[in-house]
Design a protein around this motif. Structure first.
Motif, PDB file in Angstrom:
ATOM      1  N   LEU A  31       0.829  -1.205   0.000  1.00 62.67           N
ATOM      2  CA  LEU A  31       0.000   0.000   0.000  1.00 62.67           C
ATOM      3  C   LEU A  31       0.865   1.257   0.000  1.00 62.67           C
ATOM      4  N   VAL A  32       1.913   1.266   0.833  1.00 61.97           N
ATOM      5  CA  VAL A  32       2.805   2.427   0.883  1.00 61.97           C
ATOM      6  C   VAL A  32       3.501   2.641  -0.461  1.00 61.97           C
ATOM      7  N   LEU A  33       3.829   1.556  -1.151  1.00 61.22           N
ATOM      8  CA  LEU A  33       4.514   1.687  -2.432  1.00 61.22           C
ATOM      9  C   LEU A  33       3.572   2.006  -3.583  1.00 61.22           C
ATOM     10  N   VAL A  34       2.306   1.551  -3.502  1.00 58.21           N
ATOM     11  CA  VAL A  34       1.402   1.671  -4.646  1.00 58.21           C
ATOM     12  C   VAL A  34       0.672   3.001  -4.664  1.00 58.21           C
ATOM     13  N   VAL A  35       0.398   3.610  -3.483  1.00 56.54           N
ATOM     14  CA  VAL A  35      -0.400   4.844  -3.447  1.00 56.54           C
ATOM     15  C   VAL A  35       0.230   5.958  -4.288  1.00 56.54           C
ATOM     16  N   PRO A  36       1.531   6.267  -4.147  1.00 60.15           N
ATOM     17  CA  PRO A  36       2.092   7.313  -5.031  1.00 60.15           C
ATOM     18  C   PRO A  36       2.007   6.964  -6.510  1.00 60.15           C
ATOM     19  N   VAL A  37       2.239   5.674  -6.822  1.00 57.94           N
ATOM     20  CA  VAL A  37       2.169   5.259  -8.233  1.00 57.94           C
ATOM     21  C   VAL A  37       0.762   5.449  -8.774  1.00 57.94           C
ATOM     22  N   ARG A  38      -0.273   5.090  -7.986  1.00 55.98           N
ATOM     23  CA  ARG A  38      -1.649   5.237  -8.455  1.00 55.98           C
ATOM     24  C   ARG A  38      -2.021   6.711  -8.619  1.00 55.98           C
ATOM     25  N   MET A  39      -1.568   7.554  -7.697  1.00 58.58           N
ATOM     26  CA  MET A  39      -1.895   8.970  -7.822  1.00 58.58           C
ATOM     27  C   MET A  39      -1.210   9.583  -9.046  1.00 58.58           C
ATOM     28  N   VAL A  40       0.056   9.207  -9.261  1.00 60.24           N
ATOM     29  CA  VAL A  40       0.750   9.692 -10.471  1.00 60.24           C
ATOM     30  C   VAL A  40       0.056   9.177 -11.719  1.00 60.24           C
ATOM     31  N   TRP A  41      -0.382   7.917 -11.699  1.00 61.39           N
ATOM     32  CA  TRP A  41      -1.071   7.331 -12.852  1.00 61.39           C
ATOM     33  C   TRP A  41      -2.386   8.071 -13.137  1.00 61.39           C
ATOM     34  N   GLY A 238       8.594 -24.000  -2.723  1.00 66.06           N
ATOM     35  CA  GLY A 238       7.629 -23.586  -3.737  1.00 66.06           C
ATOM     36  C   GLY A 238       6.302 -23.186  -3.140  1.00 66.06           C
ATOM     37  N   HIS A 239       5.856 -23.944  -2.097  1.00 63.20           N
ATOM     38  CA  HIS A 239       4.606 -23.571  -1.422  1.00 63.20           C
ATOM     39  C   HIS A 239       4.739 -22.198  -0.764  1.00 63.20           C
ATOM     40  N   VAL A 240       5.893 -21.976  -0.090  1.00 67.54           N
ATOM     41  CA  VAL A 240       6.102 -20.674   0.558  1.00 67.54           C
ATOM     42  C   VAL A 240       6.116 -19.560  -0.489  1.00 67.54           C
ATOM     43  N   LEU A 241       6.845 -19.777  -1.608  1.00 63.66           N
ATOM     44  CA  LEU A 241       6.880 -18.760  -2.658  1.00 63.66           C
ATOM     45  C   LEU A 241       5.507 -18.541  -3.278  1.00 63.66           C
ATOM     46  N   ALA A 242       4.718 -19.633  -3.430  1.00 58.93           N
ATOM     47  CA  ALA A 242       3.367 -19.482  -3.981  1.00 58.93           C
ATOM     48  C   ALA A 242       2.495 -18.653  -3.044  1.00 58.93           C
ATOM     49  N   VAL A 243       2.610 -18.911  -1.722  1.00 60.27           N
ATOM     50  CA  VAL A 243       1.844 -18.121  -0.757  1.00 60.27           C
ATOM     51  C   VAL A 243       2.251 -16.656  -0.828  1.00 60.27           C
ATOM     52  N   LEU A 244       3.582 -16.413  -0.883  1.00 62.20           N
ATOM     53  CA  LEU A 244       4.054 -15.036  -0.978  1.00 62.20           C
ATOM     54  C   LEU A 244       3.572 -14.360  -2.264  1.00 62.20           C
ATOM     55  N   GLY A 245       3.643 -15.087  -3.385  1.00 63.28           N
ATOM     56  CA  GLY A 245       3.179 -14.505  -4.646  1.00 63.28           C
ATOM     57  C   GLY A 245       1.693 -14.214  -4.636  1.00 63.28           C
ATOM     58  N   ARG A 246       0.888 -15.177  -4.127  1.00 62.56           N
ATOM     59  CA  ARG A 246      -0.553 -14.954  -4.081  1.00 62.56           C
ATOM     60  C   ARG A 246      -0.915 -13.787  -3.170  1.00 62.56           C
ATOM     61  N   GLU A 247      -0.279 -13.742  -2.011  1.00 67.15           N
ATOM     62  CA  GLU A 247      -0.571 -12.646  -1.099  1.00 67.15           C
ATOM     63  C   GLU A 247      -0.094 -11.305  -1.659  1.00 67.15           C
ATOM     64  N   THR A 248       1.055 -11.336  -2.360  1.00 63.12           N
ATOM     65  CA  THR A 248       1.535 -10.094  -2.978  1.00 63.12           C
ATOM     66  C   THR A 248       0.567  -9.619  -4.061  1.00 63.12           C
ATOM     67  N   ALA A 249       0.062 -10.568  -4.888  1.00 63.61           N
ATOM     68  CA  ALA A 249      -0.897 -10.187  -5.925  1.00 63.61           C
ATOM     69  C   ALA A 249      -2.184  -9.643  -5.313  1.00 63.61           C
ATOM     70  N   ASP A 250      -2.694 -10.333  -4.264  1.00 67.03           N
ATOM     71  CA  ASP A 250      -3.898  -9.825  -3.597  1.00 67.03           C
ATOM     72  C   ASP A 250      -3.643  -8.460  -2.963  1.00 67.03           C
ATOM     73  N   ALA A 251      -2.448  -8.314  -2.351  1.00 67.63           N
ATOM     74  CA  ALA A 251      -2.129  -7.018  -1.739  1.00 67.63           C
ATOM     75  C   ALA A 251      -2.036  -5.926  -2.788  1.00 67.63           C
ATOM     76  N   LEU A 252      -1.451  -6.254  -3.957  1.00 67.67           N
ATOM     77  CA  LEU A 252      -1.397  -5.261  -5.033  1.00 67.67           C
ATOM     78  C   LEU A 252      -2.796  -4.858  -5.488  1.00 67.67           C
ATOM     79  N   GLY A 253      -3.706  -5.840  -5.616  1.00 66.61           N
ATOM     80  CA  GLY A 253      -5.074  -5.511  -6.014  1.00 66.61           C
ATOM     81  C   GLY A 253      -5.762  -4.623  -4.987  1.00 66.61           C
ATOM     82  N   HIS A 254      -5.678  -5.008  -3.725  1.00 57.84           N
ATOM     83  CA  HIS A 254      -6.316  -4.190  -2.683  1.00 57.84           C
ATOM     84  C   HIS A 254      -5.677  -2.807  -2.623  1.00 57.84           C
ATOM     85  N   ALA A 255      -4.337  -2.765  -2.695  1.00 58.61           N
ATOM     86  CA  ALA A 255      -3.668  -1.464  -2.621  1.00 58.61           C
ATOM     87  C   ALA A 255      -4.030  -0.587  -3.810  1.00 58.61           C
TER      88      ALA A 255
END
Length: 371
Positions: A31-41, A238-255
């Motif tokens: 969220l901290v990283l995406v908010v400036p990008v979204r406002m600039v966009w 791989g399971h840990v990386l999949a969890v991290l990737g899925r959560e990162t994608a969901d976090a990007l969508g919410h952010a």
């Protein structure tokens, strides 16, 4: 600024402690990283739309009109008024200078010459056919009869020679060869085949043993360690990386959606601030200051000036009309003084009925049928 629709909810799956522990920090960081990008966009999107509507589209339309005026219309005029008439003139000249003489040459020169040449060739063919039928055919039959007799004699001689050669080949070559094959070559071949089969069996057993040994060595040294590494190392990672990737994608969508709401709120705040800081004071000044001043100037200055201008124009038109009428009368008096009074025009009988005798459907009052 358009907000994206949230994705369709996925079916709930049992979540472990790792997922719960990873989700909140990842969403905060994203969220901290995406908010400036979204406002600039969003700012770039608004600027792009404004630039497109205010600059690029009018410039494109003007460029299209200029290009059409500079390139399309001149070529169309050149084609319509230059190339087409020139092509029609060249076609007419080609028809007159080439096609008509060629048709005349073919019809009145080449066709008679061709008919005469065909008649000559037909006569020569008939003569050659008579020579072939009356001279060459009997001579050919005689030669063939002679050759056929000679061929029959040579054939009888060849049959005798062939029979003698076949008898000699049978008893001098074929019979000894069959005996050698049956009683010498066949036993030797069977012995060689048995030795080769035994040697092949020994080699196959040796190769099978060596291959089985190499298989177990490769299985123990390569396959089982690789399987253990895959099962106990790579799959958990791989399971840990999949969890991290899925959560990162969901976090990007919410952010991204939250940043859209924040950007919308900031945009509305800036729009409201611009309205109250600039638009509303300008509107108030226009309504309360400029409009009354303009009405006063209109009523006290512009309308009297317009009435005065209209009065001056009216007087000027009347003066010019009087001057034109005086000039016309002076010209008429001068012409009358030099040439005299003009004669009265004579009435001409047009044979038309008067107003009291107008034409109707029930009366014969035309110029040709009236009494």
């Amino acid at each position: 600024m358009d907000l994206e629709k949230p994705p369709a909810p996925r079916p709930q799956e049992p979540e472990g402690c790792l997922v719960v522990a990873v989700r909140l920090p990842v969403r905060i960081v994203v969220l901290v990283l995406v908010v400036p990008v979204r406002m600039v966009w969003d700012a770039l999107v608004v600027a792009g739309r404004l630039l497109t509507d205010a600059v690029l589209r009018p410039v494109g339309r003007a460029s299209l009109w200029v290009g059409r005026a500079l390139f399309v219309w001149p070529f169309v005029g050149l084609w319509r008024y230059g190339v087409v008439p020139l092509a029609r003139a060249l076609a007419w000249l080609g028809n007159v200078l080439v096609v008509v003489p060629a048709v005349w040459l073919y019809r009145y020169l080449l066709t008679p010459s061709g008919h005469a040449l065909a008649w000559g060739v037909r006569g020569l063919g008939d003569g050659l056919a008579w020579v072939y039928a009356r001279v060459l055919t009997p001579v050919g039959h005689a030669v063939m009869w002679t050759l056929r007799g000679l061929g029959a004699g040579f054939a009888a001689l060849g049959r005798g020679v062939r029979a003698a050669a076949a008898w000699l080949a049978r008893y001098l070559v074929a019979a000894p060869a069959v005996w050698v094959y049956t009683w010498i070559l066949t036993p030797v071949g069977h012995a060689i085949s048995w030795c080769v089969k035994g040697l092949v069996w020994c080699l196959s057993m040796i190769v099978t043993g060596v291959g089985l040994g190499l298989y177990w060595v490769a299985r123990i040294l390569v396959v089982l360690p690789a399987l253990a590494v895959w099962r106990w190392v790579l799959v958990p990672v791989g399971h840990v990386l999949a969890v991290l990737g899925r959560e990162t994608a969901d976090a990007l969508g919410h952010a991204w959606r939250i940043a859209g709401h924040l950007s919308l709120a900031v945009g509305r705040f800036l729009g409201t601030a611009f309205r109250w800081i600039f638009v509303e004071p300008v509107r108030w000044a226009y309504r309360t200051v400029l409009t009354p001043v303009g009405h006063v100037i209109r009523d006290t200055v512009l309308r009297p000036a317009a009435e005065a201008a209209r009065g001056v124009g009216r007087v000027t038109r009347q003066v010019l009309a009087a001057a034109r009428e005086s000039a016309r009368q002076a010209r008429a008096d001068f012409r009358r003084m030099l040439l005299g009074k003009p004669g009265q025009p004579q009435m001409v009988d047009r044979r038309e009925p008067t107003s009291a005798e107008t034409r109707t459907l029930g009366r014969s009052t035309t110029a040709l049928t009236k009494d």
